[in-house]
Write an enzyme that holds these catalytic residues in place. Structure first.
Site, mmCIF file in Angstrom:
data_model
loop_
_atom_site.group_PDB
_atom_site.id
_atom_site.type_symbol
_atom_site.label_atom_id
_atom_site.label_comp_id
_atom_site.label_asym_id
_atom_site.label_seq_id
_atom_site.Cartn_x
_atom_site.Cartn_y
_atom_site.Cartn_z
ATOM 1 N N GLN A 282 -11.974 7.225 33.812
ATOM 2 C CA GLN A 282 -11.067 6.550 34.644
ATOM 3 C C GLN A 282 -9.230 5.818 34.048
ATOM 4 O O GLN A 282 -7.938 5.892 34.396
ATOM 5 C CB GLN A 282 -11.562 5.375 35.352
ATOM 6 N N GLU B 123 -33.560 18.510 26.794
ATOM 7 C CA GLU B 123 -34.743 17.753 25.685
ATOM 8 C C GLU B 123 -35.065 16.564 26.873
ATOM 9 O O GLU B 123 -35.786 15.444 25.470
ATOM 10 C CB GLU B 123 -34.401 17.646 24.236
#
Length: 390
Positions: A347, A374
């Site tokens: 942004q 994980e």
């Protein structure tokens, strides 16, 4: 108790951090966009990291390692991930998921034979746990290994396996059902063990690489085991302890993933600060506007909080104390910081941040998997709640 504090590292750790930072800025940053665009595995950089000893950081010198510890590995991962998450994950998976199971659970003969070939950067190892129906529920493994005439015969498949199909992959450690056992409640449960499968073994096939959203210069393949035969001595660790052993490996790996996430989040801060000082709008730098400066301030706060979390988890781990909850917290907080910072950095950069060649665009595409691999965020919340007795 060993305590690691951000900004107050002992000299040997700070020297390592600076060395890897210099390598990242000088060697990694200039080629990362090209590697990403071409989906090209970074063989030259991996070799350089091997020469620097990064793949051997947590291993004893007797195996060709650097005699350091797991926290040293995390510092290296954080610095590399500022610029290139794919390269950081190549190191993380090669050490934490590939070589570490051999070091933690292997016989002396297995360590002497295998470790030197995967901690010098000339070879890689992979961790074969995930399957199409056994991700978060890793206990649902379907791959089977049967002992016949002194050989394990392995049949099944694995999904999303990092470092499994490179030209320098040496072996895969794969979980497989090797029988059944009677549980404490009298029910029959699958006995899961771990088998070492060398690359090139007949019947072992790394299938075509995945077309991923991010981590484009990291190697990731599905694997097929079709009548694969390996010696009985290729059992890694105690028979029936494969699942439990890999849970330990995942606990450690979550600290490493947190370090990668912090590096990614830091990279977004660094790029945003620089851009906010250089880009002007309405006659002054955009960083002079609170709408931008406050956004970047929040990004920095996330980085500092996430770094403190993984340092705390590493402190308990290196002190030999239980660290499962702290690792889960670090992994969750850091991966969310990486994703949030990538969104905010995009942004700040506006249209340029949406261009694939920009660093923040790579982090925007790369960071989402940090909340999944994980152990998903939901799994981390489950572990934290369980530790609280809930």
């Amino acid at each position: 108790m060993t305590v690691f504090v951000p900004g107050m590292l002992p000299e040997e750790y700070e020297t390592l951090r600076r060395t890897v930072a210099t390598f990242t800025d000088g060697e990694v940053a200039p080629v990362s966009a090209q590697l990403d665009a071409k989906h090209e595995f970074p063989y030259a950089l991996v070799e350089q990291m091997g020469d620097m000893g990064l793949f051997g950081l947590p291993f004893p010198e007797e195996y060709g390692g650097m005699g350091g510890d797991y926290f040293a590995l995390c510092l290296a991962l954080e610095e590399i991930a500022r610029e290139n998450q794919s390269l950081a994950m190549t190191l993380e998976a090669g050490v934490s998921l590939g070589a570490m199971p051999i070091f933690r659970f292997g016989t002396d003969a297995q360590k002497q034979e295998l470790l030197p070939h995967v901690i010098d950067g000339r070879g890689l190892a992979a961790f074969g746990l995930t399957e199409a129906e056994a991700g978060s529920d890793a206990g649902g493994t379907k791959t089977k290994a049967v002992l016949e005439n002194g050989e394990w015969v392995v049949n099944g498949s694995k999904s999303f396996i990092t470092n499994s199909g490179t030209d320098i992959t040496k072996f895969v450690t794969a979980t497989a059902v090797t029988g059944t056992r009677t549980g404490s409640d009298g029910s029959r449960k699958p006995e899961i063990s771990t088998i070492i499968v060398p690359n090139g073994t007949p019947g072992f096939t790394p299938e075509p690489a995945y077309d991923k959203v991010g981590w484009n210069s990291s190697d990731t393949h599905p694997l097929t085991f079709d009548g694969v035969r390996v010696p009985e001595a290729n059992l890694l660790g105690e028979r029936g302890r494969g699942y439990a052993n890999f849970l330990r490996i995942l606990d450690e790996g979550r600290i490493a993933i947190a370090a990668v996430s912090v590096g990614a989040a830091q990279g977004c801060v660094d790029a945003s600060v620089q851009y906010a000082k250089e880009r002007t709008a309405f006659g002054k730098p955009i960083g002079d506007y609170q709408g931008i400066s406050f956004k970047i301030a929040r990004m920095e706060a996330r980085v500092q909080s996430a770094r403190a979390a993984y340092y705390a988890a590493a402190s308990k781990m290196e002190s030999g104390l239980p660290f499962k909850k702290e690792a889960a917290i670090a992994k969750m907080v850091a991966s969310e910081a990486a994703m949030d910072n990538a969104r905010d950095a995009t942004q700040v950069h506006g249209g340029y941040g949406f261009m694939n060649e920009s660093l923040v665009a790579r982090h925007y595409r790369d960071s989402k998997i940090l909340e999944i691999g994980e152990g998903t965020t939901e799994v981390q919340l489950m572990l934290i709640a369980r530790d609280l007795g809930l």
